[in-house]
Design a protein around this motif. Structure first.
Motif, PDB file in Angstrom:
ATOM      1  N   LEU A  56       0.827  -1.212   0.000  1.00 46.05           N
ATOM      2  CA  LEU A  56       0.000   0.000   0.000  1.00 46.05           C
ATOM      3  C   LEU A  56       0.860   1.261   0.000  1.00 46.05           C
ATOM      4  CD1 LEU A  56      -2.920  -0.945   2.406  1.00 46.05           C
ATOM      5  CD2 LEU A  56      -3.017  -0.596  -0.054  1.00 46.05           C
ATOM      6  N   VAL A  57       1.934   1.253   0.786  1.00 46.41           N
ATOM      7  CA  VAL A  57       2.827   2.417   0.820  1.00 46.41           C
ATOM      8  C   VAL A  57       3.467   2.637  -0.549  1.00 46.41           C
ATOM      9  CG1 VAL A  57       5.037   3.227   1.763  1.00 46.41           C
ATOM     10  CG2 VAL A  57       3.267   2.387   3.290  1.00 46.41           C
ATOM     11  N   VAL A  58       3.892   1.553  -1.202  1.00 46.76           N
ATOM     12  CA  VAL A  58       4.508   1.684  -2.524  1.00 46.76           C
ATOM     13  C   VAL A  58       3.497   2.215  -3.543  1.00 46.76           C
ATOM     14  CG1 VAL A  58       5.477   0.352  -4.435  1.00 46.76           C
ATOM     15  CG2 VAL A  58       6.298  -0.033  -2.120  1.00 46.76           C
ATOM     16  N   VAL A  59       2.279   1.685  -3.519  1.00 45.72           N
ATOM     17  CA  VAL A  59       1.259   2.120  -4.484  1.00 45.72           C
ATOM     18  C   VAL A  59       0.869   3.575  -4.235  1.00 45.72           C
ATOM     19  CG1 VAL A  59      -1.140   1.761  -5.198  1.00 45.72           C
ATOM     20  CG2 VAL A  59       0.397  -0.187  -4.975  1.00 45.72           C
ATOM     21  N   VAL A  60       0.590   3.914  -2.970  1.00 39.45           N
ATOM     22  CA  VAL A  60       0.194   5.290  -2.648  1.00 39.45           C
ATOM     23  C   VAL A  60       1.351   6.246  -2.947  1.00 39.45           C
ATOM     24  CG1 VAL A  60      -0.433   6.829  -0.737  1.00 39.45           C
ATOM     25  CG2 VAL A  60      -1.571   4.631  -0.990  1.00 39.45           C
ATOM     26  N   GLY A  61       2.567   5.844  -2.604  1.00 38.33           N
ATOM     27  CA  GLY A  61       3.733   6.685  -2.911  1.00 38.33           C
ATOM     28  C   GLY A  61       3.892   6.888  -4.410  1.00 38.33           C
ATOM     29  N   GLY A  62       3.676   5.832  -5.189  1.00 36.62           N
ATOM     30  CA  GLY A  62       3.766   5.960  -6.644  1.00 36.62           C
ATOM     31  C   GLY A  62       2.707   6.889  -7.210  1.00 36.62           C
ATOM     32  N   VAL A  63       1.479   6.735  -6.724  1.00 36.06           N
ATOM     33  CA  VAL A  63       0.394   7.605  -7.208  1.00 36.06           C
ATOM     34  C   VAL A  63       0.669   9.058  -6.833  1.00 36.06           C
ATOM     35  CG1 VAL A  63      -2.054   8.140  -6.893  1.00 36.06           C
ATOM     36  CG2 VAL A  63      -1.343   5.791  -7.280  1.00 36.06           C
ATOM     37  N   LEU A  64       1.091   9.287  -5.583  1.00 33.89           N
ATOM     38  CA  LEU A  64       1.401  10.662  -5.168  1.00 33.89           C
ATOM     39  C   LEU A  64       2.588  11.222  -5.938  1.00 33.89           C
ATOM     40  CD1 LEU A  64       0.873  10.490  -1.298  1.00 33.89           C
ATOM     41  CD2 LEU A  64      -0.609  11.529  -3.019  1.00 33.89           C
TER      42      LEU A  64
ATOM     43  N   LEU B 140       1.300  12.180  -9.344  1.00 34.06           N
ATOM     44  CA  LEU B 140       0.480  13.384  -9.195  1.00 34.06           C
ATOM     45  C   LEU B 140       1.357  14.624  -8.999  1.00 34.06           C
ATOM     46  CD1 LEU B 140      -2.483  14.277  -8.982  1.00 34.06           C
ATOM     47  CD2 LEU B 140      -2.293  14.001  -6.525  1.00 34.06           C
ATOM     48  N   LEU B 141       2.391  14.499  -8.187  1.00 31.21           N
ATOM     49  CA  LEU B 141       3.304  15.619  -7.960  1.00 31.21           C
ATOM     50  C   LEU B 141       4.041  16.005  -9.240  1.00 31.21           C
ATOM     51  CD1 LEU B 141       4.640  17.501  -5.821  1.00 31.21           C
ATOM     52  CD2 LEU B 141       6.398  15.747  -5.594  1.00 31.21           C
ATOM     53  N   VAL B 142       4.495  15.011  -9.976  1.00 31.15           N
ATOM     54  CA  VAL B 142       5.202  15.300 -11.242  1.00 31.15           C
ATOM     55  C   VAL B 142       4.261  15.980 -12.229  1.00 31.15           C
ATOM     56  CG1 VAL B 142       6.273  14.192 -13.239  1.00 31.15           C
ATOM     57  CG2 VAL B 142       6.951  13.517 -10.952  1.00 31.15           C
TER      58      VAL B 142
ATOM     59  N   GLU C 280       2.334  23.298 -13.829  1.00 33.49           N
ATOM     60  CA  GLU C 280       2.745  24.592 -13.285  1.00 33.49           C
ATOM     61  C   GLU C 280       3.828  25.223 -14.165  1.00 33.49           C
ATOM     62  OE1 GLU C 280       5.284  25.657  -9.403  1.00 33.49           O
ATOM     63  OE2 GLU C 280       3.382  24.656  -8.974  1.00 33.49           O
ATOM     64  N   ASN C 281       4.786  24.413 -14.583  1.00 37.06           N
ATOM     65  CA  ASN C 281       5.853  24.925 -15.448  1.00 37.06           C
ATOM     66  C   ASN C 281       5.326  25.295 -16.832  1.00 37.06           C
ATOM     67  OD1 ASN C 281       7.760  24.701 -13.452  1.00 37.06           O
ATOM     68  ND2 ASN C 281       8.456  22.678 -14.096  1.00 37.06           N
ATOM     69  N   ALA C 282       4.312  24.576 -17.328  1.00 37.33           N
ATOM     70  CA  ALA C 282       3.724  24.912 -18.626  1.00 37.33           C
ATOM     71  C   ALA C 282       3.027  26.270 -18.559  1.00 37.33           C
ATOM     72  CB  ALA C 282       2.742  23.824 -19.059  1.00 37.33           C
ATOM     73  N   ILE C 283       2.301  26.526 -17.463  1.00 35.89           N
ATOM     74  CA  ILE C 283       1.636  27.828 -17.298  1.00 35.89           C
ATOM     75  C   ILE C 283       2.676  28.936 -17.191  1.00 35.89           C
ATOM     76  CG2 ILE C 283       0.233  29.193 -15.704  1.00 35.89           C
ATOM     77  CD1 ILE C 283      -1.323  26.598 -15.115  1.00 35.89           C
ATOM     78  N   ARG C 284       3.721  28.696 -16.410  1.00 40.01           N
ATOM     79  CA  ARG C 284       4.784  29.695 -16.263  1.00 40.01           C
ATOM     80  C   ARG C 284       5.489  29.945 -17.596  1.00 40.01           C
ATOM     81  NH1 ARG C 284      10.192  29.194 -12.666  1.00 40.01           N
ATOM     82  NH2 ARG C 284      10.815  31.357 -12.811  1.00 40.01           N
ATOM     83  N   LEU C 285       5.704  28.878 -18.362  1.00 38.95           N
ATOM     84  CA  LEU C 285       6.344  29.022 -19.671  1.00 38.95           C
ATOM     85  C   LEU C 285       5.467  29.854 -20.609  1.00 38.95           C
ATOM     86  CD1 LEU C 285       8.703  28.195 -21.523  1.00 38.95           C
ATOM     87  CD2 LEU C 285       7.342  26.202 -22.169  1.00 38.95           C
ATOM     88  N   GLY C 286       4.131  29.631 -20.587  1.00 37.87           N
ATOM     89  CA  GLY C 286       3.222  30.424 -21.421  1.00 37.87           C
ATOM     90  C   GLY C 286       3.272  31.902 -21.047  1.00 37.87           C
ATOM     91  N   THR C 287       3.292  32.175 -19.734  1.00 38.97           N
ATOM     92  CA  THR C 287       3.367  33.565 -19.265  1.00 38.97           C
ATOM     93  C   THR C 287       4.678  34.217 -19.699  1.00 38.97           C
ATOM     94  OG1 THR C 287       2.043  32.950 -17.348  1.00 38.97           O
ATOM     95  CG2 THR C 287       3.238  35.028 -17.203  1.00 38.97           C
TER      96      THR C 287
END
Length: 188
Positions: A91-99, A102-104, A110-117
Motif C-alpha cells: 500500500l505504501v509503494v502504491v500510494v507513494g507511486g500515485v502521489l 500526481l506531484l510530477v 505549473e511549469n507549462a503555465i509559467r512558460l506560457g506567461t
C-alpha cells in the motif's frame, strides 16, 4: 565400519547369497521386509506420516549389534509469512507511486503555465525593443541630429582644420563658427 570384499554379502557364489547389496554399504535386500515399506520415499507422500504406523521401525547395526531407530525426512516447518506488514508495504509503494505521479504532473502543468506567461512577456518585450530601435534610428538620422543641435544653440561651422600628430603640422585654416543661434536655443 569397513567390510572386506570377501565378506560382503550379495554376490552370487559368495557365502550362498544371491541378493545384491548396494555399493554404498547400505541395507541389503535380506533385511527388507513389509515393515520397511511402510514409508513412502518419493514425492510429497514422503513428507507425510502414514496412518498405519504405530511405532518407529528399528534396524540392527551389524557392527555393534544394537537397534538404531530409522531416520526419516521431517517435513519442513510451516512458513508463517506475516501478511499485514507485506500488505502495508504494498500500500505504501502504491500510494507513494500515485502521489509521485500526481506531484510530477502538477509540476509539469505549473511549469507549462509559467512558460506560457514568460513567452507572452517575451513577445511583449520584443515588440517594445523594436519600437525603441525605431526611435533610436529616427534620432540618429542626420536631419534630426542637426535640428537637435540647433535647439541646443549649436551653429554650423565652416570647413574643419586638422592637426597632424607626428609632427604637429596644421592642415587647413581654423575659423570660428559664424552663425546665428536658433530661436529655440537657450542662448537665443
Amino acid at each position: 565400519m569397513t567390510i572386506d570384499k570377501r565378506d560382503r554379502p550379495g554376490r552370487v557364489g559368495q557365502r550362498g547369497t544371491t541378493a545384491g547389496a548396494p555399493r554404498s554399504g547400505g541395507r541389503t535386500t535380506e533385511r527388507r521386509d513389509n515393515t520397511a515399506r511402510r514409508y513412502a520415499t518419493q514425492g510429497s507422500a514422503a513428507l507425510q506420516e502414514p496412518a498405519s504406523v504405530q511405532e518407529p521401525v528399528r534396524f540392527r547395526d551389524t557392527a555393534t549389534e544394537e537397534t538404531v531407530p530409522r531416520l526419516r525426512v521431517a517435513p519442513p516447518a510451516p512458513v508463517a509469512v506475516p501478511r499485514a506488514p507485506f500488505i502495508a508495504m504494498i500500500l505504501v509503494v502504491v500510494v507513494g507511486g500515485v502521489l509521485g505521479v500526481l506531484l510530477v504532473n502538477t509540476k509539469i502543468n505549473e511549469n507549462a503555465i509559467r512558460l506560457g506567461t514568460l513567452q507572452q512577456e517575451q513577445s511583449h518585450l520584443d515588440l517594445k525593443e523594436q519600437q525603441l530601435k525605431k526611435e533610436i534610428a529616427q534620432h540618429e538620422a542626420p536631419n534630426n541630429l542637426a535640428a537637435q543641435a540647433r535647439k541646443l544653440g549649436l551653429v554650423e561651422s565652416g570647413p574643419p582644420a586638422f592637426i597632424r600628430l607626428p609632427d604637429g603640422r596644421v592642415i587647413g585654416v581654423p575659423q570660428p563658427a559664424t552663425g546665428e543661434p536658433s530661436i529655440t536655443s537657450p542662448q537665443g
